[in-house]
Design an enzyme around this catalytic site. Structure first.
Site, PDB file in Angstrom:
ATOM      1  N   GLY A   1     -77.055 -75.473 -29.097  1.00  0.00           N
ATOM      2  CA  GLY A   1     -76.769 -76.880 -29.304  1.00  0.00           C
ATOM      3  C   GLY A   1     -77.818 -77.541 -30.163  1.00  0.00           C
ATOM      4  O   GLY A   1     -77.982 -78.759 -30.124  1.00  0.00           O
ATOM      5  N   GLY A   2     -78.546 -76.743 -30.942  1.00  0.00           N
ATOM      6  CA  GLY A   2     -79.506 -77.298 -31.879  1.00  0.00           C
ATOM      7  C   GLY A   2     -80.682 -77.987 -31.225  1.00  0.00           C
ATOM      8  O   GLY A   2     -81.369 -78.784 -31.865  1.00  0.00           O
TER       9      GLY A   2
ATOM     10  N   SER B   1     -77.468 -69.377 -30.907  1.00  0.00           N
ATOM     11  CA  SER B   1     -78.030 -70.429 -31.745  1.00  0.00           C
ATOM     12  C   SER B   1     -79.408 -70.848 -31.236  1.00  0.00           C
ATOM     13  O   SER B   1     -80.320 -70.030 -31.167  1.00  0.00           O
ATOM     14  CB  SER B   1     -77.049 -71.595 -31.822  1.00  0.00           C
ATOM     15  OG  SER B   1     -77.423 -72.529 -32.798  1.00  0.00           O
TER      16      SER B   1
END
Length: 555
Positions: A129-130, A209
């Site tokens: 989710g960055g 991610s």
């Protein structure tokens, strides 16, 4: 853009409250519940278990603190609120129980009820989710497909954005509170998972991610030693370029917006006191206002911590160099990327053209986070990079070259480098996920590019009802991907010689060799291939060698 997904809770059965779903862990008793999968199998879950004290007041921005014990039976039937997201995308994650600073809770999913003598392998998921969004909600990370292969899955929440990564670059606010949340959750798992039928000596950490980048940091951090036995990194690595620039300046900039009397010379104690007394939503708004270039890219991300007077440095030394010399947790890893990660940036042809024009007008953003040797012009390096991908064309004339560049620079390059470096010390299994199924069907098709974007593989590991898999080919791919991952969790070999061989098409996934760069292509079929991006990999290696100098943090 990070999985704004809501699952139906019809499968969850809140009526199951038998005594055999009460688990007594070190801090107290937890009441679990059960649910039945679409295949008719029953699974068990204990959620909303505190693994740290609420990070409120004086604990805001600080490393997590061990939670208090409790005397009553804790209701573990529902998710906790997610940690406050600091993001402005229309596709932000939606938490079933809202958002709060009081969010440091952990969830356990097991194939067996409480008080079992089982000792299952454990898979510990760190969401992506960055570093600005995401959560461990069942509604976003339903692990049923993994449970059906008889592993235990642990999910949890960690702090995000300014709450997780503010730093004054000293002992007052040392930084990386979010990574230390992850560490606290991992320590909790090591200490408590046996109560749920898990093997504390067989934990595999995995993430996508930002979660994969975090996994890479745990491999490096001495604080995570001996806490896990395997690691999986999906589209992220320790040397991915996401480190925060000028952490103290960022803290000062936010504090100035809250209290105009703050100056660059203000003490760290004063800055901390101002920000700890600020309303949480105001901090969210101010953090959003500090962003430049792209509202989805946070100002507040991980940092290399200052070691002096810092009792809890999580990462404090050059990341690349630590992997290179083997100062890491030497465990087998799976690491890889999707076939065209950069597709996630554009949804339409107009967006693609706008992005190409932006890069043409701002070529400096092509420069990697690298130390340039004396006398080296950044313009020279930028021109070499653009020429390597677009030749004499502009990105507007050849937008596919830009997407390939973004994919390589942001994902393929760091993942391969991390894999090659670590392959000197442990088995490394590299992959490319290229299956074009339901989850990739609506991606913008760009001639000359792959078709599977960043994050598209996650829905084949977890159920995501807003974007469900649908076809027979989808489900076959899920079965194969889950089997590779759970085989690895159980044996540290994704293709052991066992009864999974037929499903996996009798493929033997060979560990990475730096001279051959072999990898498993996970497409409509499974196929071992060689020389993954060998030409572009050689280009980036030569660029760093000629124009940069050690020590490196990112690559």
């Amino acid at each position: 853009m990070w999985w704004a997904l809501v699952l139906l809770f019809g499968l969850l059965s809140q009526s199951f409250a038998a005594d055999d779903l009460i688990v007594e862990i070190q801090a107290g008793k937890v009441q679990g519940t059960s649910y039945t999968s679409p295949n008719g199998k029953e699974f068990y879950t204990w959620r909303h278990i505190p693994y740290a004290k609420p990070p409120l007041g004086d604990l805001r921005f600080q490393p997590p603190v061990r939670p208090d014990s409790w005397t009553n039976i804790l209701d573990g039937s529902k998710d906790s609120p997610a940690c406050l997201p600091v993001t402005s995308s229309d596709m932000d994650s939606v938490s079933t129980y809202g958002y709060s600073e009081d969010c440091l809770y952990i969830n356990v999913y097991s194939p067996v009820p409480a008080n079992s003598s089982a000792s299952f392998s454990v898979m510990f998921w760190i969401y992506g989710g960055g570093f600005v969004g995401g959560s461990g909600d069942f509604s976003l990370t339903d692990p049923t497909a993994l449970l059906e292969d008889n592993v235990i899955v642990v999910t949890f929440n960690y702090r995000l954005d300014i709450f997780g990564f503010l730093s004054t670059e000293d002992s007052i606010v040392p930084g990386n509170a979010a990574l230390k949340d992850q560490l606290a959750a991992l320590i909790w798992t090591k200490k408590n998972i046996a109560f749920f039928g898990g093997n504390p000596m067989d934990i595999t950490i995995f993430g996508g991610s930002a979660g994969a980048i975090s996994v890479g940091y745990h491999i490096i951090s001495p604080m995570s030693r001996n806490l896990f036995q395997g690691a999986i990194m999906q589209s992220g690595a320790a040397v991915t370029n996401c480190l925060q620039a000028n952490p103290r300046a960022n803290a000062v900039a936010v504090a100035k917006q809250i209290d105009p009397t703050i100056t660059d010379e203000s003490s760290s104690e004063t800055i901390m006191e101002v920000l700890q007394a600020t309303d949480a939503q105001l901090l969210v708004n101010v953090s959003l206002a500090t962003r430049v270039f792209d509202a989805a890219i946070s100002t507040f991300t991980p940092i290399i911590e200052v070691e002096e007077d810092n009792p809890t440095p999580f990462i404090s030394r050059p990341l690349y160099e630590e992997i290179k010399v083997g100062n890491i947790t030497k465990v087998p890893i799976i690491i890889g990327t999707n076939s065209e990660e950069g597709l996630v940036l554009v949804q339409t042809t107009d967006e693609l053209n706008d992005l190409a024009q932006y890069y043409d007008a701002n070529p400096d953003i092509l420069l990697p986070n690298m130390n340039l040797k004396d006398g080296v012009s950044k313009d020279t390096v930028v021109e070499l990079i653009k020429e390597a991908y677009a030749g004499n064309s502009s990105f507007e004339d050849d937008p596919a070259s830009l997407i390939r560049l973004v994919s390589d620079a942001s994902f393929v390059r760091p993942e391969l480098k991390h894999g090659v470096l670590q392959s000197e010390f442990s088995n490394v299994y590299f992959y490319e996920f290229s299956f074009v199924g339901t989850l990739s069907a609506d991606r913008l098709q760009i001639p000359g590019c792959g078709k599977v974007a960043h994050g598209d593989e996650v829905g084949y590991l977890f159920n995501i009802s807003a974007t469900p898999i649908e076809t027979e080919a989808d489900y076959l791919t899920r079965s194969r991907l889950v089997k590779l991952w759970t085989n690895f969790a159980k044996t540290k070999n994704p293709t052991p010689e066992d009864d999974s061989a037929e499903l996996l098409q009798n493929v033997t996934w060979e560990p990475l060799d730096k001279d051959n760069l072999q990898y498993l292509d996970i497409g409509e079929n499974l196929e071992l291939k060689y020389h993954r991006k060998a030409e572009t990999t050689a280009f980036w290696d030569s660029l760093w060698e000629e124009y940069s100098f050690h020590p490196y943090n990112t690559f």
